[in-house]
Design a protein around this motif. Sequence first.
Motif, short mmCIF file in Angstrom:
data_model
loop_
_atom_site.label_atom_id
_atom_site.label_comp_id
_atom_site.label_asym_id
_atom_site.label_seq_id
_atom_site.Cartn_x
_atom_site.Cartn_y
_atom_site.Cartn_z
N LEU A 245 0.82 -1.20 0.00
CA LEU A 245 0.00 0.00 0.00
C LEU A 245 0.86 1.26 0.00
N GLY A 246 1.97 1.22 0.72
CA GLY A 246 2.84 2.39 0.79
C GLY A 246 3.44 2.78 -0.54
N ASP A 247 3.48 1.84 -1.48
CA ASP A 247 4.01 2.11 -2.81
C ASP A 247 2.96 2.71 -3.76
N ARG A 248 1.71 2.76 -3.34
CA ARG A 248 0.66 3.31 -4.20
C ARG A 248 0.79 4.84 -4.24
N PRO A 249 0.73 5.45 -5.44
CA PRO A 249 0.83 6.91 -5.52
C PRO A 249 -0.22 7.64 -4.69
N GLY A 250 -1.46 7.13 -4.67
CA GLY A 250 -2.50 7.78 -3.89
C GLY A 250 -2.20 7.77 -2.41
N VAL A 251 -1.63 6.68 -1.92
CA VAL A 251 -1.26 6.59 -0.51
C VAL A 251 -0.09 7.52 -0.22
N ARG A 252 0.89 7.54 -1.12
CA ARG A 252 2.06 8.40 -0.90
C ARG A 252 1.64 9.87 -0.83
N ARG A 253 0.69 10.25 -1.66
CA ARG A 253 0.22 11.64 -1.61
C ARG A 253 -0.65 11.88 -0.38
N GLY A 254 -1.62 11.00 -0.17
CA GLY A 254 -2.58 11.21 0.90
C GLY A 254 -1.96 11.27 2.28
N ARG A 255 -0.90 10.52 2.50
CA ARG A 255 -0.32 10.45 3.84
C ARG A 255 0.41 11.73 4.25
N ILE A 256 0.72 12.61 3.28
CA ILE A 256 1.46 13.83 3.65
C ILE A 256 0.57 15.06 3.73
N VAL A 257 -0.70 14.93 3.34
CA VAL A 257 -1.60 16.09 3.37
C VAL A 257 -1.92 16.47 4.82
N ASN A 258 -1.85 17.76 5.10
CA ASN A 258 -2.11 18.31 6.44
C ASN A 258 -1.10 17.86 7.48
N ARG A 259 0.04 17.35 7.04
CA ARG A 259 1.09 17.00 8.00
C ARG A 259 1.88 18.24 8.37
N SER A 260 2.23 18.33 9.64
CA SER A 260 3.02 19.47 10.13
C SER A 260 4.21 19.01 10.94
N THR A 261 4.52 17.70 10.89
CA THR A 261 5.68 17.15 11.57
C THR A 261 6.38 16.18 10.61
N GLY A 262 7.59 15.78 10.98
CA GLY A 262 8.33 14.84 10.16
C GLY A 262 9.20 15.54 9.13
N PRO A 263 9.78 14.78 8.19
CA PRO A 263 10.62 15.37 7.16
C PRO A 263 9.87 16.46 6.39
N LEU A 264 10.56 17.53 6.06
CA LEU A 264 9.90 18.66 5.40
C LEU A 264 9.29 18.25 4.07
N ALA A 265 9.93 17.33 3.35
CA ALA A 265 9.41 16.89 2.06
C ALA A 265 8.12 16.11 2.20
N GLU A 266 7.78 15.69 3.42
CA GLU A 266 6.56 14.92 3.67
C GLU A 266 5.53 15.74 4.43
N GLN A 267 5.63 17.05 4.32
CA GLN A 267 4.66 17.94 4.93
C GLN A 267 4.01 18.82 3.87
N LEU A 268 2.75 18.56 3.60
CA LEU A 268 1.94 19.47 2.78
C LEU A 268 0.84 19.98 3.70
N ARG A 269 1.13 21.11 4.33
CA ARG A 269 0.27 21.57 5.42
C ARG A 269 -1.16 21.81 4.95
N GLU A 270 -1.33 22.38 3.75
CA GLU A 270 -2.66 22.53 3.16
C GLU A 270 -2.60 22.09 1.71
N ARG A 271 -3.70 21.59 1.22
CA ARG A 271 -3.76 21.10 -0.16
C ARG A 271 -5.01 21.71 -0.83
N HIS A 272 -4.78 22.47 -1.90
CA HIS A 272 -5.89 23.10 -2.61
C HIS A 272 -5.88 22.78 -4.10
N ASP A 273 -4.80 22.14 -4.56
CA ASP A 273 -4.68 21.78 -5.97
C ASP A 273 -3.69 20.63 -6.08
#
Length: 288
Positions: A245-273
Motif C-alpha cells: 500500500l505504501g508504494d501506491r501513488p495515492g497513498v504516498r500523496r494522501g499520507r502527507i496532506v495536512n502533516r506538520s511534523t516529520g521530514p519537510l518533504a513529507e509535509q503538505l500543510r494545506e492542499r488546494h490543488d
Amino acid sequence: MSDYVPPKIWTWDRESGGRFASINRPIAGPTHDKALPVGKHPLQLYSLGTPNGQKVTILLEELLAAGYSGAEYDAWLINILEGDQFGSGFVDVNPNSKIPALVDRSGGEPVRVFESGAILVYLAEKFGAFLPTSGAARAEALSWLFWQVGSAPFLGGGFGHFYAYAPVKIEYAINRYAMEVKRQLDVLNRRLAEHEYIAGADYTIADMAIWPWYGGLVRGELYGESATFLSTHEYEHVQRWTKQLGDRPGVRRGRIVNRSTGPLAEQLRERHDASDFETKTADKLAAQ
C-alpha cells in the motif's frame, strides 16, 4: 505500584494528561469564535495529518487517481495543539471537536460529515468506489472498517499514550496495551496471510482505514521506538501489505496532506490543488 487512591468524586486537574494536557478537557463546545475557511472545491476537509486524518486524504487521492474528478478537495490544517478544533466553526461541523471533519458543498445544501469511518463510507458511496455495494463483500469490508474504529484507540489512546506521552511510565499500563496491540497485529497478520487485502481480493476503504495506524506502526512512524519495542518485524504479512500500500501513488500523496511534523518533504500543510504536491511541500516553501 502506585499509591494513588481514586477519590469518591472526580475533579478536573488541569495539570494532568501529559503532552496533551493543554487541549484535553471534560466539557464540549467551542472556546472561541472562528469561522472555517472555504475553498474552491465542492469538498472541504478540515484535518491534521495524523493516522485518522490520513485515512480520508488517502481515499480522496485514490479517488482522484481513479478518475473521479468530483473528488477534488481543499484540505485545511486544523492544529489541535493550538486548539483550532475548539473554534466555533469547527464545532459546528463536528460537535465532538475531533479531526477530520468534512463539508460537502456539491449539492443545494452543505452536508457535514464527521468521524473518519463515517467520512470514508460517505465518500465511497458518493462515488461508488472502494466499497462493495452489497452482499458478503460489503459486509466484510465494513466489518474490517469498524474493526479499525474499535481497535485503534487501544493502539493510540492506550499504548501510544502510556508508552510515549504519559508524564510517568506505568509498567502495568504499558504491558496491558502492548499485549493488546500485539494481539491486534496477529489478527491482521493471520488475515493477510490468506488475502491480498484486508477485506479480500479487492482494495477497499478498510485498507485505507487500517494502513495509517498499523502500517504506520510497522514502518516505525508512530510513538518513537515502538516498532522495535513491539517486534513488528515478526508480522511478515502485515509487513508485505504495508509496503504494497505504501508504494501506491495515492497513498504516498494522501499520507502527507495536512502533516506538520516529520521530514519537510513529507509535509503538505494545506492542499488546494494537485500541483501543491510539487510546489508547496514544506521543503519547497523553505527553499523559496
